[in-house]
Design a protein around this motif. Structure first.
Motif, PDB file in Angstrom:
ATOM      1  N   LEU A 195       0.814  -1.221   0.000  1.00  0.00           N
ATOM      2  CA  LEU A 195       0.000   0.000   0.000  1.00  0.00           C
ATOM      3  C   LEU A 195       0.844   1.265   0.000  1.00  0.00           C
ATOM      4  CD1 LEU A 195      -2.820  -1.212   2.424  1.00  0.00           C
ATOM      5  CD2 LEU A 195      -2.694  -1.386  -0.071  1.00  0.00           C
ATOM      6  N   ALA A 196       2.072   1.164   0.557  1.00  0.00           N
ATOM      7  CA  ALA A 196       2.964   2.341   0.510  1.00  0.00           C
ATOM      8  C   ALA A 196       3.231   2.728  -0.939  1.00  0.00           C
ATOM      9  CB  ALA A 196       4.278   2.029   1.222  1.00  0.00           C
ATOM     10  N   VAL A 197       3.374   1.729  -1.804  1.00  0.00           N
ATOM     11  CA  VAL A 197       3.644   2.005  -3.218  1.00  0.00           C
ATOM     12  C   VAL A 197       2.363   2.470  -3.917  1.00  0.00           C
ATOM     13  CG1 VAL A 197       4.413   0.991  -5.387  1.00  0.00           C
ATOM     14  CG2 VAL A 197       5.560   0.377  -3.245  1.00  0.00           C
ATOM     15  N   GLU A 198       1.245   1.768  -3.629  1.00  0.00           N
ATOM     16  CA  GLU A 198      -0.015   2.146  -4.300  1.00  0.00           C
ATOM     17  C   GLU A 198      -0.413   3.585  -4.001  1.00  0.00           C
ATOM     18  OE1 GLU A 198      -3.581  -0.163  -4.677  1.00  0.00           O
ATOM     19  OE2 GLU A 198      -2.524  -2.018  -4.143  1.00  0.00           O
ATOM     20  N   TRP A 199      -0.203   4.004  -2.743  1.00  0.00           N
ATOM     21  CA  TRP A 199      -0.759   5.295  -2.326  1.00  0.00           C
ATOM     22  C   TRP A 199       0.283   6.396  -2.135  1.00  0.00           C
ATOM     23  CZ3 TRP A 199      -4.029   2.309   1.789  1.00  0.00           C
ATOM     24  CH2 TRP A 199      -5.091   1.656   1.130  1.00  0.00           C
ATOM     25  N   GLY A 200       1.570   6.053  -2.291  1.00  0.00           N
ATOM     26  CA  GLY A 200       2.605   7.094  -2.205  1.00  0.00           C
ATOM     27  C   GLY A 200       2.320   8.261  -3.138  1.00  0.00           C
ATOM     28  N   PRO A 201       1.935   7.991  -4.385  1.00  0.00           N
ATOM     29  CA  PRO A 201       1.683   9.107  -5.310  1.00  0.00           C
ATOM     30  C   PRO A 201       0.599  10.067  -4.817  1.00  0.00           C
ATOM     31  CG  PRO A 201       1.867   7.038  -6.517  1.00  0.00           C
ATOM     32  CD  PRO A 201       1.840   6.681  -5.058  1.00  0.00           C
ATOM     33  N   TYR A 202      -0.264   9.609  -3.923  1.00  0.00           N
ATOM     34  CA  TYR A 202      -1.349  10.463  -3.417  1.00  0.00           C
ATOM     35  C   TYR A 202      -1.010  11.082  -2.061  1.00  0.00           C
ATOM     36  CZ  TYR A 202      -3.559   7.659  -7.004  1.00  0.00           C
ATOM     37  OH  TYR A 202      -3.830   7.020  -8.188  1.00  0.00           O
ATOM     38  N   GLY A 203       0.205  10.861  -1.594  1.00  0.00           N
ATOM     39  CA  GLY A 203       0.620  11.497  -0.331  1.00  0.00           C
ATOM     40  C   GLY A 203       0.283  10.690   0.910  1.00  0.00           C
ATOM     41  N   ILE A 204      -0.025   9.403   0.714  1.00  0.00           N
ATOM     42  CA  ILE A 204      -0.363   8.580   1.888  1.00  0.00           C
ATOM     43  C   ILE A 204       0.815   7.665   2.217  1.00  0.00           C
ATOM     44  CG2 ILE A 204      -1.918   6.799   2.792  1.00  0.00           C
ATOM     45  CD1 ILE A 204      -4.092   8.027   0.964  1.00  0.00           C
ATOM     46  N   GLN A 205       1.368   7.839   3.426  1.00  0.00           N
ATOM     47  CA  GLN A 205       2.456   6.980   3.896  1.00  0.00           C
ATOM     48  C   GLN A 205       1.869   5.767   4.616  1.00  0.00           C
ATOM     49  OE1 GLN A 205       4.172  10.784   5.721  1.00  0.00           O
ATOM     50  NE2 GLN A 205       5.867   9.328   5.920  1.00  0.00           N
ATOM     51  N   VAL A 206       2.517   4.628   4.450  1.00  0.00           N
ATOM     52  CA  VAL A 206       2.098   3.409   5.164  1.00  0.00           C
ATOM     53  C   VAL A 206       3.347   2.754   5.735  1.00  0.00           C
ATOM     54  CG1 VAL A 206       0.808   1.238   5.052  1.00  0.00           C
ATOM     55  CG2 VAL A 206       0.243   3.092   3.454  1.00  0.00           C
ATOM     56  N   LEU A 271       7.148   8.306  13.299  1.00  0.00           N
ATOM     57  CA  LEU A 271       6.833   7.770  11.960  1.00  0.00           C
ATOM     58  C   LEU A 271       5.732   8.561  11.244  1.00  0.00           C
ATOM     59  CD1 LEU A 271       6.904   3.859  12.246  1.00  0.00           C
ATOM     60  CD2 LEU A 271       8.449   5.342  10.932  1.00  0.00           C
ATOM     61  N   ALA A 272       4.801   9.111  12.007  1.00  0.00           N
ATOM     62  CA  ALA A 272       3.691   9.848  11.377  1.00  0.00           C
ATOM     63  C   ALA A 272       3.952  11.352  11.340  1.00  0.00           C
ATOM     64  CB  ALA A 272       2.393   9.573  12.138  1.00  0.00           C
ATOM     65  N   SER A 273       5.142  11.782  11.741  1.00  0.00           N
ATOM     66  CA  SER A 273       5.411  13.220  11.911  1.00  0.00           C
ATOM     67  C   SER A 273       5.967  13.852  10.641  1.00  0.00           C
ATOM     68  CB  SER A 273       6.427  13.411  13.047  1.00  0.00           C
ATOM     69  OG  SER A 273       7.732  13.074  12.576  1.00  0.00           O
ATOM     70  N   PRO A 274       6.049  15.174  10.626  1.00  0.00           N
ATOM     71  CA  PRO A 274       6.671  15.872   9.488  1.00  0.00           C
ATOM     72  C   PRO A 274       8.150  15.537   9.341  1.00  0.00           C
ATOM     73  CG  PRO A 274       5.388  17.395  10.841  1.00  0.00           C
ATOM     74  CD  PRO A 274       5.453  16.115  11.597  1.00  0.00           C
ATOM     75  N   TYR A 275       8.765  14.923  10.375  1.00  0.00           N
ATOM     76  CA  TYR A 275      10.196  14.586  10.315  1.00  0.00           C
ATOM     77  C   TYR A 275      10.435  13.239   9.647  1.00  0.00           C
ATOM     78  CZ  TYR A 275       9.760  18.254  13.710  1.00  0.00           C
ATOM     79  OH  TYR A 275       9.412  19.435  14.319  1.00  0.00           O
ATOM     80  N   ALA A 276       9.370  12.584   9.205  1.00  0.00           N
ATOM     81  CA  ALA A 276       9.522  11.244   8.611  1.00  0.00           C
ATOM     82  C   ALA A 276       8.755  11.150   7.291  1.00  0.00           C
ATOM     83  CB  ALA A 276       9.016  10.182   9.594  1.00  0.00           C
ATOM     84  N   ARG A 277       8.671  12.256   6.591  1.00  0.00           N
ATOM     85  CA  ARG A 277       7.823  12.279   5.396  1.00  0.00           C
ATOM     86  C   ARG A 277       8.377  11.476   4.217  1.00  0.00           C
ATOM     87  NH1 ARG A 277       3.891  12.937   8.031  1.00  0.00           N
ATOM     88  NH2 ARG A 277       2.906  14.934   8.422  1.00  0.00           N
ATOM     89  N   PHE A 278       9.667  11.110   4.263  1.00  0.00           N
ATOM     90  CA  PHE A 278      10.234  10.307   3.170  1.00  0.00           C
ATOM     91  C   PHE A 278      10.367   8.841   3.575  1.00  0.00           C
ATOM     92  CE2 PHE A 278      13.606   9.792  -0.300  1.00  0.00           C
ATOM     93  CZ  PHE A 278      12.705  10.019  -1.332  1.00  0.00           C
ATOM     94  N   ILE A 279       9.789   8.514   4.719  1.00  0.00           N
ATOM     95  CA  ILE A 279       9.838   7.124   5.180  1.00  0.00           C
ATOM     96  C   ILE A 279       8.469   6.505   4.920  1.00  0.00           C
ATOM     97  CG2 ILE A 279      10.154   5.591   7.165  1.00  0.00           C
ATOM     98  CD1 ILE A 279      11.877   7.757   8.450  1.00  0.00           C
ATOM     99  N   THR A 280       8.419   5.545   4.030  1.00  0.00           N
ATOM    100  CA  THR A 280       7.163   4.826   3.810  1.00  0.00           C
ATOM    101  C   THR A 280       7.475   3.438   3.283  1.00  0.00           C
ATOM    102  OG1 THR A 280       4.927   5.014   2.884  1.00  0.00           O
ATOM    103  CG2 THR A 280       6.749   5.696   1.439  1.00  0.00           C
ATOM    104  N   GLY A 281       6.590   2.488   3.591  1.00  0.00           N
ATOM    105  CA  GLY A 281       6.850   1.090   3.224  1.00  0.00           C
ATOM    106  C   GLY A 281       7.884   0.451   4.134  1.00  0.00           C
ATOM    107  N   HIS A 282       8.190   1.125   5.249  1.00  0.00           N
ATOM    108  CA  HIS A 282       9.231   0.648   6.169  1.00  0.00           C
ATOM    109  C   HIS A 282       8.584   0.080   7.429  1.00  0.00           C
ATOM    110  CE1 HIS A 282      13.083   0.516   8.192  1.00  0.00           C
ATOM    111  NE2 HIS A 282      12.532   1.123   9.222  1.00  0.00           N
TER     112      HIS A 282
END
Ligand code: NAP
Length: 315
Positions: A195-206, A271-282
Motif C-alpha cells: 500500500l505504501a507504493v499504491e498510495w505514495g503518489p497520493y501522499g499517503i504513507q504506510v 513515523l507519522a510526523s513531518p520529520y519522517a515524510r520520506f519514510i514509507t513502506g518501512h
C-alpha cells in the motif's frame, strides 16, 4: 539505569527517558486527528497518549465501550480532545461509521494507527476453524478494512495521510504456538509494502511498527500465562508484575530489559510526523534486537505442546 545488574555483569541497554516526556517538539500534532484502533488498552493506549501529549485530538475505537470510556477519561487528562467510538473492525460498515464519527467530531483523521489485534497461544493441531478465523479476521482483515476506508476518504478529499500498522516480529520468523497470529501479522507486513507504493503518489504513507516484549497491565490471561511459563517456576509462582518476574523476563532479552510501552509510542509519533515524510513502506522494530537473537549452541527442542503444558494430541 537497569536495576537487575549485579557487579561485573553487563548493564544492558540504557533505560528510556522518563514517563511523560515527549520525543518531538511540543505541539507537533496540534490540529491533527489521530485514530487508534484498540486505543483503550495496553500498547494502543500508550501510543495514543504520546500523540495526545504532542497536541493531537484522538479517536479511539474498539468493541468494549466500558474500557473505551475509561481510557477516554484517562487520555483526556493529557491535553487534547478524545472521542471513544465502539467498533468491531471486522465489519466494513462499522468501520465506515467510525470514520463518520471521527469526521463529525474533529475532521478526517490525519493518522491511522492499526493496533487492534487478537492472539492466544495454541498448538496448530488443536486450533479450531473459529479460532483461526477470528484471529485472522481481526488482525489482518480488520486492519485492511480500516486502512482501505482511511485511504478512500483521503483520495476523495485529495489530502495526505499516514498509516501505522502495528506488527510482530514473527511475521518474519514464524511463530510456533501462534500460527494464526503469525500468519496474520505476515499479511499485515505485506500490506505495508503493497500500500505504501499504491498510495505514495497520493501522499499517503504506510509504515509498520513492531513492538518487542512490552508487558502491560491489560495483557490477556493467556498471554500472561505464556510469559509465566517462559520464566522459572519460582518466579511464575509469585504471579503479577513482581520485580523478580520482570527481572526474569529482562534477563532473557539482549537488552537485559523489557520495553516500556511509551518507547513504542515515541516511535509511532516519529513515523507519522513531518520529520519522517520520506519514510514509507518501512517497518521499524522496537525490540532491543530480540528478534535477531541467535545462540552459538542450539537450545534443546521442546515441542509447542510441552511448552504449553498439553499432553499428547488425541489422547
Ligand atoms: P491487547 O491489550 O490485547 O489489545 C488489543 C486491542 O485490540 C484491545 O484494545 C481490543 O479492544 C482491540 N480489539 C480486539 N479485537 C477487536 C475488534 N474486532 N475490533 C476492534 N478492536 C478490537 O494487545 P497489546 O498487547 O496492547 O498489543 C497491541 C498490538 O501490539 C497488537 O497489534 C499486538 O499484536 C502487538 N504486539 C504486542 C506485543 C506486546 O508485548 N504486548 C508484542 C508484539 C506485538 P476490545 O476488546 O475492546 O475490542
Amino acid at each position: 539505569m537497569t536495576d537487575h545488574v549485579s557487579a561485573g555483569a553487563p548493564p544492558g541497554l540504557p533505560a528510556p527517558a522518563p514517563h511523560g516526556t515527549s520525543a518531538l517538539p511540543e505541539g507537533t500534532y496540534d490540529g491533527a486527528v489521530v485514530l487508534v484502533t484498540g486505543g483503550g488498552t495496553g500498547l494502543g493506549k500508550a501510543i495514543a497518549a504520546e500523540f495526545a501529549r504532542l497536541g493531537a485530538d484522538l479517536v479511539i475505537a474498539s468493541r468494549k465501550e466500558e474500557r473505551l470510556k475509561a481510557a477516554r477519561d484517562e487520555l483526556a487528562g493529557l491535553g487534547g480532545r478524545v472521542a471513544a467510538v465502539p467498533c468491531d473492525i471486522r465489519d466494513p460498515d462499522r468501520v465506515a461509521e467510525v470514520f463518520d464519527a471521527a469526521q463529525d467530531a474533529y475532521g478526517l483523521p490525519d493518522v491511522l494507527v492499526n493496533n487492534a489485534a487478537a492472539n492466544f497461544p495454541v498448538p496448530a493441531e488443536d486450533m479450531s476453524p473459529n479460532a483461526w478465523r477470528s484471529v485472522v479476521d481481526i488482525t489482518l482483515t480488520g486492519t485492511f478494512f480500516m486502512t482501505r476506508e482511511f485511504a478512500r476518504r483521503h483520495l476523495t478529499a485529495g489530502t495526505p495521510g499516514s498509516v501505522i500498522n502495528i506488527g510482530a516480529s514473527y511475521a518474519w520468523t514464524g511463530g510456533p504456538g501462534f500460527a494464526h497470529s503469525a500468519a496474520a501479522k505476515a499479511g499485515v507486513h505485506s500490506l505495508v509494502e503493497s500500500l505504501a507504493v499504491e498510495w505514495g503518489p497520493y501522499g499517503i504513507q504506510v509504515n509498520g511498527l513492531v513492538p518487542g516484549l512490552m508487558p502491560h497491565e491489560d495483557m490477556t490471561a493467556d498471554i500472561r500465562e505464556n510469559l509465566d511459563r517462559a520464566t522459572t517456576a519460582a518466579t511464575a509462582a509469585e504471579g503479577g508484575e513482581s520485580d523478580s518476574r520482570r527481572r526474569e523476563l529482562s534477563s532473557r532479552q539482549p537488552a537485559l530489559r523489557v520495553g516500556a510501552p511509551r518507547e513504542l509510542g515515541w516511535a509511532a509519533t516519529f513515523l507519522a510526523s513531518p520529520y519522517a515524510r520520506f519514510i514509507t513502506g518501512h517497518t521499524l522494530v522496537v525490540d532491543g534486537a530480540n528478534w535477531q537473537r541467535r545462540g552459538l549452541v542450539s537450545p534443546e527442542m521442546v515441542t509447542v505442546r510441552e511448552q504449553l503444558g498439553r499432553g499428547p494430541f488425541g489422547r
